[in-house]
Enzyme design. Structure first.
Site, PDB file in Angstrom:
ATOM      1  N   GLY A   1      19.420  -1.170  15.843  1.00  0.00           N
ATOM      2  CA  GLY A   1      19.066  -0.369  14.461  1.00  0.00           C
ATOM      3  C   GLY A   1      19.110  -1.606  13.374  1.00  0.00           C
ATOM      4  N   GLY A   2      18.392  -1.398  12.410  1.00  0.00           N
ATOM      5  CA  GLY A   2      18.194  -2.439  11.159  1.00  0.00           C
ATOM      6  C   GLY A   2      17.700  -3.833  11.805  1.00  0.00           C
TER       7      GLY A   2
ATOM      8  N   VAL B   1      23.620  -4.310  19.259  1.00  0.00           N
ATOM      9  CA  VAL B   1      24.899  -4.444  19.386  1.00  0.00           C
ATOM     10  C   VAL B   1      25.158  -4.175  20.783  1.00  0.00           C
ATOM     11  CG1 VAL B   1      27.487  -3.685  18.662  1.00  0.00           C
ATOM     12  CG2 VAL B   1      25.669  -3.845  16.923  1.00  0.00           C
TER      13      VAL B   1
ATOM     14  N   LYS C   1      26.879  -8.858  18.223  1.00  0.00           N
ATOM     15  CA  LYS C   1      25.817  -8.441  17.462  1.00  0.00           C
ATOM     16  C   LYS C   1      24.991  -9.379  17.192  1.00  0.00           C
ATOM     17  CE  LYS C   1      24.085  -5.990  13.045  1.00  0.00           C
ATOM     18  NZ  LYS C   1      24.521  -5.356  11.856  1.00  0.00           N
TER      19      LYS C   1
ATOM     20  N   GLU D   1      35.192  -6.968  16.122  1.00  0.00           N
ATOM     21  CA  GLU D   1      36.356  -6.143  16.561  1.00  0.00           C
ATOM     22  C   GLU D   1      35.592  -5.171  17.394  1.00  0.00           C
ATOM     23  OE1 GLU D   1      40.071  -3.102  15.309  1.00  0.00           O
ATOM     24  OE2 GLU D   1      38.683  -4.456  13.796  1.00  0.00           O
TER      25      GLU D   1
ATOM     26  N   ASP E   1      25.542   2.463   3.248  1.00  0.00           N
ATOM     27  CA  ASP E   1      25.079   3.173   4.233  1.00  0.00           C
ATOM     28  C   ASP E   1      26.433   3.969   4.840  1.00  0.00           C
ATOM     29  OD1 ASP E   1      23.294   4.287   5.811  1.00  0.00           O
ATOM     30  OD2 ASP E   1      23.245   2.858   7.311  1.00  0.00           O
TER      31      ASP E   1
ATOM     32  N   LYS F   1      28.300   6.731   6.119  1.00  0.00           N
ATOM     33  CA  LYS F   1      28.010   8.070   6.693  1.00  0.00           C
ATOM     34  C   LYS F   1      28.899   8.195   7.978  1.00  0.00           C
ATOM     35  CE  LYS F   1      24.308   5.697   9.071  1.00  0.00           C
ATOM     36  NZ  LYS F   1      22.508   5.849   9.558  1.00  0.00           N
TER      37      LYS F   1
ATOM     38  N   ASN G   1      29.027   5.553  10.537  1.00  0.00           N
ATOM     39  CA  ASN G   1      29.518   4.134  10.146  1.00  0.00           C
ATOM     40  C   ASN G   1      31.057   4.327   9.861  1.00  0.00           C
ATOM     41  OD1 ASN G   1      27.128   2.961  10.963  1.00  0.00           O
ATOM     42  ND2 ASN G   1      26.411   3.157   8.673  1.00  0.00           N
TER      43      ASN G   1
END
Length: 370
Positions: free
Chosen positions: A106-107, A111, A126, A178, A222, A224, A227
């Site tokens: 995403g974005g 990951v 990532k 982590e 962001d 939510k 996250n």
């Protein structure tokens, strides 16, 4: 961390929606509204199209190149990236890391769960996506890593190191973080059947972690449930600063990791001022609103506003004109004093909102201790 990935059918839908959005209008908000309407409840499709629009905006060539040609170029870039994922699968190694599985895309980043030999540990790796390996995007991605490496709080996923590795599509930077094994904050509360005070404690933990980021000059943008994770020890962990914005004296450039002018985030947890897009300056109270929305959902079982099918202008109008239903009305067992705290956090006008994540956390902690 979730294990979401696009299916081939979803990718075909992504390509179609993107091409239609680019051909429809040049105004970013009109495009955003169209894409959100077309994506509906499919947040994977929504996220991919928004990412492609960001790439397209950055690579909008000068001259007589038509929208159709630009759309074709951007789709071709994303097709190549998705083709790697769908055909070749997860790489076995990235630099010194043994890749265990794909976790999320995403974005700008993908990951992976990976194993590091020295020191031996499981990590979240990532890596910037192929379609976003432009000089400007690479700079933003590495800026994200440096920002996160400077954050030291038990409630924020720790960055172990930064580096570069060869991938099937060329050299790319990576961020070693982590690995957080645990459900989202809402799933955790539901599975454990937590009472109100225990749920409020989770939000207090989130507020303390977000306050640390704010004190370092970083707005998450962001926040939510997906996250905000909870590990096996019941500790809240804030993840994914991929669209964060920096501010203040520590960051005089006032840099945004995402593209300026792009409306990024999730509408149901987004402050009214954030729905107006990146051209409107944000401050820490945007994150306060999002924390309030997550806390509201923890107690009520749903966000304060269901904006999944709303256009961006409609979402803004609703947020500014219709306060969230009081928590006590949703659930009479919730103390009205708790409802007032969240109403303060969710105020449409940011001047009327809690001034900081710390202030929201302190109000909730005072209630729990009272």
């Amino acid at each position: 961390m979730s294990s979401d990935a696009l299916t081939p059918e979803q990718f075909e839908r992504v390509s179609a929606v993107f091409a239609q959005a680019v051909a429809r209008a040049e105004d970013p908000q009109v495009r955003e509204a169209f894409v959100r309407a077309q994506a509906g409840d499919d947040e994977l499709v929504l996220g991919q199209v928004l990412g492609m629009l960001a790439f397209h905006t950055e690579h909008d060539p000068a001259g007589d190149t038509s929208f159709d040609e630009r759309a074709t170029a951007a789709v071709r870039q994303e097709t190549a990236r998705m083709g790697d994922t769908l055909v070749e699968g997860v790489p076995e190694r990235l630099g010194p890391f043994t890749v265990v599985r794909h976790v999320a895309t995403g974005g700008m980043g993908t990951v992976y769960e990976a194993l590091q030999a020295k020191p031996f540990r499981r990590v979240a790796l990532k890596v910037i996506r192929t379609a976003f390996r432009t000089p400007r995007a690479l700079k933003r991605f590495e800026a994200e890593g440096r920002l996160l490496a400077g954050l030291d709080h038990p409630g924020i996923a720790r960055v172990h190191e930064l580096g570069r590795a060869e991938t099937p599509t060329g050299e790319a930077p990576y961020i070693v973080m982590e690995f957080i094994e645990g459900p989202t904050i809402t799933d955790y509360a539901r599975r454990a059947d937590l009472d109100v005070r225990a749920r409020l404690d989770l939000i207090v933990q989130a507020c303390e972690a977000v306050q640390c980021a704010h004190e370092a000059g970083i707005i998450h943008r962001d926040l939510k449930p997906s996250n905000i994770l909870v590990n096996q020890d019941g500790v809240v962990k804030i993840v994914d600063f991929g669209i964060a914005r920096t501010f203040g004296g520590k960051h005089p450039e006032r840099n945004s990791i995402s593209l300026a002018g792009q409306l990024l985030g999730t509408l149901s947890y987004m402050s009214p001022e954030q729905t107006r897009g990146g051209r409107h300056p944000l401050d820490v109270r945007a994150d306060v609103y999002s924390l309030g929305a997550v806390g509201y959902e923890l107690l009520a079982g749903a966000p304060p506003h269901d904006l999944r099918h709303a256009s961006v202008p409609a979402a803004y109008a609703r947020l500014m004109s219709q306060p969230a239903e009081p928590l006590h009305a949703r659930d009479p067992s919730i103390d009205e004093a708790v409802g007032q705290i969240f109403a303060h956090a969710l105020a449409a006008e940011r001047e009327e909102r809690c001034a900081s994540a710390a202030a929201l956390g302190a109000a909730l902690r005072s209630y729990c201790d009272g």
